[in-house]
Scaffold this motif. Structure first.
Motif, PDB file in Angstrom:
ATOM      1  N   PHE A  77       0.860  -1.188   0.000  1.00  0.00           N
ATOM      2  CA  PHE A  77       0.000   0.000   0.000  1.00  0.00           C
ATOM      3  C   PHE A  77       0.896   1.238   0.000  1.00  0.00           C
ATOM      4  O   PHE A  77       2.008   1.220   0.537  1.00  0.00           O
ATOM      5  N   SER A  78       0.394   2.318  -0.579  1.00  0.00           N
ATOM      6  CA  SER A  78       1.193   3.536  -0.657  1.00  0.00           C
ATOM      7  C   SER A  78       0.273   4.740  -0.801  1.00  0.00           C
ATOM      8  O   SER A  78      -0.946   4.603  -0.949  1.00  0.00           O
ATOM      9  N   LEU A  79       0.868   5.914  -0.750  1.00  0.00           N
ATOM     10  CA  LEU A  79       0.160   7.164  -1.019  1.00  0.00           C
ATOM     11  C   LEU A  79       0.743   7.804  -2.263  1.00  0.00           C
ATOM     12  O   LEU A  79       1.964   7.892  -2.409  1.00  0.00           O
ATOM     13  N   THR A  80      -0.120   8.246  -3.167  1.00  0.00           N
ATOM     14  CA  THR A  80       0.360   9.048  -4.284  1.00  0.00           C
ATOM     15  C   THR A  80       0.793  10.414  -3.741  1.00  0.00           C
ATOM     16  O   THR A  80       0.510  10.759  -2.587  1.00  0.00           O
ATOM     17  N   GLU A  81       1.457  11.176  -4.562  1.00  0.00           N
ATOM     18  CA  GLU A  81       1.878  12.510  -4.138  1.00  0.00           C
ATOM     19  C   GLU A  81       0.676  13.367  -3.742  1.00  0.00           C
ATOM     20  O   GLU A  81       0.716  14.116  -2.767  1.00  0.00           O
ATOM     21  N   GLU A  82      -0.406  13.221  -4.495  1.00  0.00           N
ATOM     22  CA  GLU A  82      -1.608  14.003  -4.224  1.00  0.00           C
ATOM     23  C   GLU A  82      -2.281  13.551  -2.921  1.00  0.00           C
ATOM     24  O   GLU A  82      -2.743  14.380  -2.126  1.00  0.00           O
ATOM     25  N   GLN A  83      -2.370  12.230  -2.733  1.00  0.00           N
ATOM     26  CA  GLN A  83      -2.958  11.724  -1.500  1.00  0.00           C
ATOM     27  C   GLN A  83      -2.142  12.161  -0.285  1.00  0.00           C
ATOM     28  O   GLN A  83      -2.695  12.567   0.740  1.00  0.00           O
ATOM     29  N   ALA A  84      -0.826  12.094  -0.399  1.00  0.00           N
ATOM     30  CA  ALA A  84       0.041  12.498   0.713  1.00  0.00           C
ATOM     31  C   ALA A  84      -0.131  13.981   1.036  1.00  0.00           C
ATOM     32  O   ALA A  84      -0.152  14.381   2.203  1.00  0.00           O
ATOM     33  N   PHE A  85      -0.259  14.800   0.001  1.00  0.00           N
ATOM     34  CA  PHE A  85      -0.440  16.242   0.212  1.00  0.00           C
ATOM     35  C   PHE A  85      -1.726  16.507   0.985  1.00  0.00           C
ATOM     36  O   PHE A  85      -1.763  17.355   1.885  1.00  0.00           O
TER      37      PHE A  85
END
Length: 348
Positions: A81-89
């Motif tokens: 599982f991970s976060l995209t750059e947008e999700q992390a922002f």
């Protein structure tokens, strides 16, 4: 009755129930630092447990639910599982939209449901100070990034002559300041000006003073526990009020006090939720959010105070303009707007 329309409606209900139940998981993710940890890189649940120190089985369920809602990204090939750059922002950066803070407000608000249910029966009010602390802290955390993005870069420059006054040295009051994020932003951007934050909620002012001292702004920023109708001081060049006029039982009294406290060429910067004066034009996701918040927060607070006004979070420009005119202001315009807020410049 059309069975297909029933099915369509129930689909909407399921989506709403899923979002409601997921709110708790979002807040857990914030409190435990799970989003910030996942922003460091992809992980399987076992790897994530090692990284966070949390229980793997709980994390597995949490990650899968987050992925099902589109808040987390899943790679079937690796099981990570991970976060995209947008999700992390949006989820892990406190200077981003700070989505978890919005859900923190939601959960804190819903804890008042028994009081609000009873208020429906009696017509009594429920004051802002009667809510869970998550409401106060969550509101500050959620609104602050918007103020960072817009207050100094956009809203103040949109006001006639105000930015020059602030650079030169002006007297500023931030009425209804809450935990003081907007107050500190103004003080930090305009070091020649003096700024005072005012709020009737003593707990918020205590936190505001603490955070201001930590920011090293205590010598130029003061805070007072007072209502918008009784706050101290005079000859202010700018009085700001962010997302709170509609919460008041006596917004006209507040507007009159602001008119009295301003210099003859002073400015009232009023930021309110963006809403149409045509009711049905507010029947959209943003309007639904604001009306729901108004049922639990804005309307009950106004009913808990003297004054007889119950504007609600979707009052619209016409109602605000009328209050300004009744208070003796002669100039009123919308200086800016966002997808959520209307920014009014009001002058004597």
């Amino acid at each position: 009755m059309d069975p297909e329309k029933v099915t369509e409606f129930m689909g909407q209900v399921v989506a709403d129930m899923a979002a409601t139940d997921a709110a708790g998981s979002v807040v857990i993710g914030e409190r435990l630092g799970l989003y910030r940890s996942l922003a460091e890189g992809p992980a399987t649940p076992a790897e994530f447990a090692t990284r966070t120190g949390c229980h793997e089985r709980y994390l597995t369920e949490w990650l899968r639910g987050q992925a099902a809602g589109g808040y987390v990204t899943y790679d079937p090939a690796t099981g990570r599982f991970s976060l995209t750059e947008e999700q992390a922002f949006c989820l892990a950066d406190p200077d981003g939209p700070n989505v978890p803070a919005a859900f923190c407000i939601g959960l804190g608000t819903l804890r008042a449901e028994p009081k609000i249910t009873e208020a429906f029966r009696t017509g009594a009010g429920v004051g802002w100070h009667e809510h869970d602390e998550d409401v106060f802290v969550g509101c500050d955390a959620f609104y602050r990034p918007g103020y960072v993005a817009d207050l100094v870069p956009t809203w103040i420059p949109a006001l006639d002559g105000v930015e020059d006054k602030l650079h030169a040295g002006a007297r500023v009051a931030d009425v209804g300041c809450g935990l003081g994020s907007s107050t500190r932003l103004i003080a930090a951007a305009y070091p020649n000006s003096s700024v005072v934050g005012v709020d009737y909620h003593e707990e918020s002012i205590t936190l505001a003073r603490k955070r201001t001292a930590e920011a090293g702004l205590g010598d130029r920023v003061g805070f007072e526990v007072a209502t918008a109708q009784t706050f101290p001081g005079s000859d202010y060049d700018l009085i700001a009020m962010f997302d709170c006029l509609h919460d008041m039982g006596d917004p006209l009294g507040a507007a009159r006090r602001i008119r009295e406290a301003l210099t003859d060429d002073g400015t009232w910067l009023l930021v309110e939720p963006l809403a149409s004066d045509v009711v049905e034009e507010n029947f959209n996701p943003v309007g639904r959010l604001f009306y729901s918040a108004s049922v639990f927060l804005c309307l009950p607070n106004s009913l808990s105070q003297p004054g007889g006004y119950t504007l609600g979070a979707q009052a619209g420009e016409a109602a605000v303009r009328e209050i300004a005119a009744d208070a003796g202001f002669t100039r009123f315009r919308m200086a800016a707007q966002t997808g959520f807020n209307a920014v009014f410049e009001i002058r004597p």
